[in-house]
Write a protein that holds these residues in place. Structure first.
Motif, mmCIF file in Angstrom:
data_model
loop_
_atom_site.group_PDB
_atom_site.id
_atom_site.type_symbol
_atom_site.label_atom_id
_atom_site.label_comp_id
_atom_site.label_asym_id
_atom_site.label_seq_id
_atom_site.Cartn_x
_atom_site.Cartn_y
_atom_site.Cartn_z
ATOM 1 N N THR A 237 3.661 -8.525 4.787
ATOM 2 C CA THR A 237 4.731 -9.363 5.315
ATOM 3 C C THR A 237 4.389 -10.850 5.345
ATOM 4 O O THR A 237 5.288 -11.683 5.287
ATOM 5 C CB THR A 237 5.107 -8.909 6.738
ATOM 6 O OG1 THR A 237 3.953 -8.997 7.582
ATOM 7 C CG2 THR A 237 5.655 -7.501 6.727
ATOM 8 N N GLU A 238 3.114 -11.195 5.405
ATOM 9 C CA GLU A 238 2.733 -12.606 5.507
ATOM 10 C C GLU A 238 3.175 -13.400 4.280
ATOM 11 O O GLU A 238 3.683 -14.516 4.397
ATOM 12 C CB GLU A 238 1.214 -12.735 5.681
ATOM 13 C CG GLU A 238 0.751 -14.173 5.807
ATOM 14 C CD GLU A 238 -0.754 -14.307 5.930
ATOM 15 O OE1 GLU A 238 -1.183 -15.259 6.587
ATOM 16 O OE2 GLU A 238 -1.483 -13.462 5.378
ATOM 17 N N GLU A 239 2.986 -12.830 3.088
ATOM 18 C CA GLU A 239 3.334 -13.534 1.854
ATOM 19 C C GLU A 239 4.350 -12.771 1.011
ATOM 20 O O GLU A 239 4.592 -13.137 -0.135
ATOM 21 C CB GLU A 239 2.069 -13.806 1.033
ATOM 22 C CG GLU A 239 1.119 -14.769 1.721
ATOM 23 C CD GLU A 239 -0.115 -15.074 0.891
ATOM 24 O OE1 GLU A 239 -0.305 -14.438 -0.168
ATOM 25 O OE2 GLU A 239 -0.883 -15.958 1.290
ATOM 26 N N LEU A 240 4.929 -11.703 1.559
ATOM 27 C CA LEU A 240 5.923 -10.869 0.865
ATOM 28 C C LEU A 240 5.374 -10.303 -0.448
ATOM 29 O O LEU A 240 6.078 -10.183 -1.432
ATOM 30 C CB LEU A 240 7.223 -11.655 0.611
ATOM 31 C CG LEU A 240 7.896 -12.231 1.841
ATOM 32 C CD1 LEU A 240 9.161 -12.972 1.452
ATOM 33 C CD2 LEU A 240 8.196 -11.156 2.872
ATOM 34 N N ARG A 241 4.101 -9.914 -0.430
ATOM 35 C CA ARG A 241 3.446 -9.332 -1.609
ATOM 36 C C ARG A 241 3.580 -7.815 -1.581
ATOM 37 O O ARG A 241 3.148 -7.181 -0.625
ATOM 38 C CB ARG A 241 1.945 -9.662 -1.622
ATOM 39 C CG ARG A 241 1.617 -11.083 -1.903
ATOM 40 C CD ARG A 241 0.110 -11.332 -1.743
ATOM 41 N NE ARG A 241 -0.259 -12.627 -2.243
ATOM 42 C CZ ARG A 241 -0.814 -12.836 -3.432
ATOM 43 N NH1 ARG A 241 -1.104 -11.835 -4.219
ATOM 44 N NH2 ARG A 241 -1.095 -14.056 -3.819
ATOM 45 N N ALA A 242 4.147 -7.273 -2.633
ATOM 46 C CA ALA A 242 4.231 -5.815 -2.783
ATOM 47 C C ALA A 242 3.348 -5.412 -3.953
ATOM 48 O O ALA A 242 3.473 -5.963 -5.047
ATOM 49 C CB ALA A 242 5.669 -5.383 -3.039
ATOM 50 N N ASN B 35 11.100 -9.837 -1.192
ATOM 51 C CA ASN B 35 11.770 -10.144 0.067
ATOM 52 C C ASN B 35 12.424 -8.858 0.575
ATOM 53 O O ASN B 35 12.218 -7.781 0.002
ATOM 54 C CB ASN B 35 12.787 -11.285 -0.115
ATOM 55 C CG ASN B 35 13.867 -10.948 -1.140
ATOM 56 O OD1 ASN B 35 14.184 -9.788 -1.389
ATOM 57 N ND2 ASN B 35 14.431 -11.977 -1.738
ATOM 58 N N GLY B 36 13.220 -8.947 1.611
ATOM 59 C CA GLY B 36 13.827 -7.743 2.181
ATOM 60 C C GLY B 36 14.681 -6.969 1.196
ATOM 61 O O GLY B 36 14.616 -5.736 1.113
#
Length: 126
Positions: free
Chosen positions: A105-110, A63-64
């Motif tokens: 950003t769509e699924e917060l995948r890093a 997340n952010g």
């Protein structure tokens, strides 16, 4: 010894635990050398090139706030502790750095890579 494969249980970077997506499939470079052969007019000469035993395709939920942690860790010049635990309960620990490949950003995948400064210390499940 465990013969269990599957979803990674846990990833910890510099004391911060990250959630790992269930479909993550870590790609581990498990040897310190890349082996090759160089042809000659007779025998083939073995060529061993040193390489980093890194772990790639590490997909974390970010997340952010977690994104900011990854930015700080990706830009630090100081090695930090890191570890991951497999579905079978094997734990691998080291100190090193990360390469942050991207964040979706769509699924917060890093997606990151784990780069050890020396080697991974295994703590294998009984």
């Amino acid at each position: 010894m465990s013969d269990t494969g599957g979803s990674i249980r846990k990833v910890t970077l510099d004391g911060t635990a990250f959630d790992v997506f269930a479909d993550s499939n870590f790609s581990e470079t498990i040897t310190r050398f890349e082996n090759d052969r160089i042809p000659t007019s007779g025998r083939n000469i073995k060529k061993m090139t040193r390489r980093v035993p890194k772990v790639e395709s590490v997909v974390l939920a970010a997340n952010g706030e977690e994104k900011q942690v990854l930015i700080l860790l990706g830009e630090t010049t100081v090695d930090f502790p890191m570890s991951y635990e497999t579905a079978g309960g094997d734990v691998y620990r080291t100190t090193g750095s990360i390469e942050v490949e991207n964040r979706e950003t769509e699924e917060l995948r890093a997606t990151v890579q784990l780069h050890p400064s020396t080697h991974w210390n295994p703590f294998l499940a009984a």
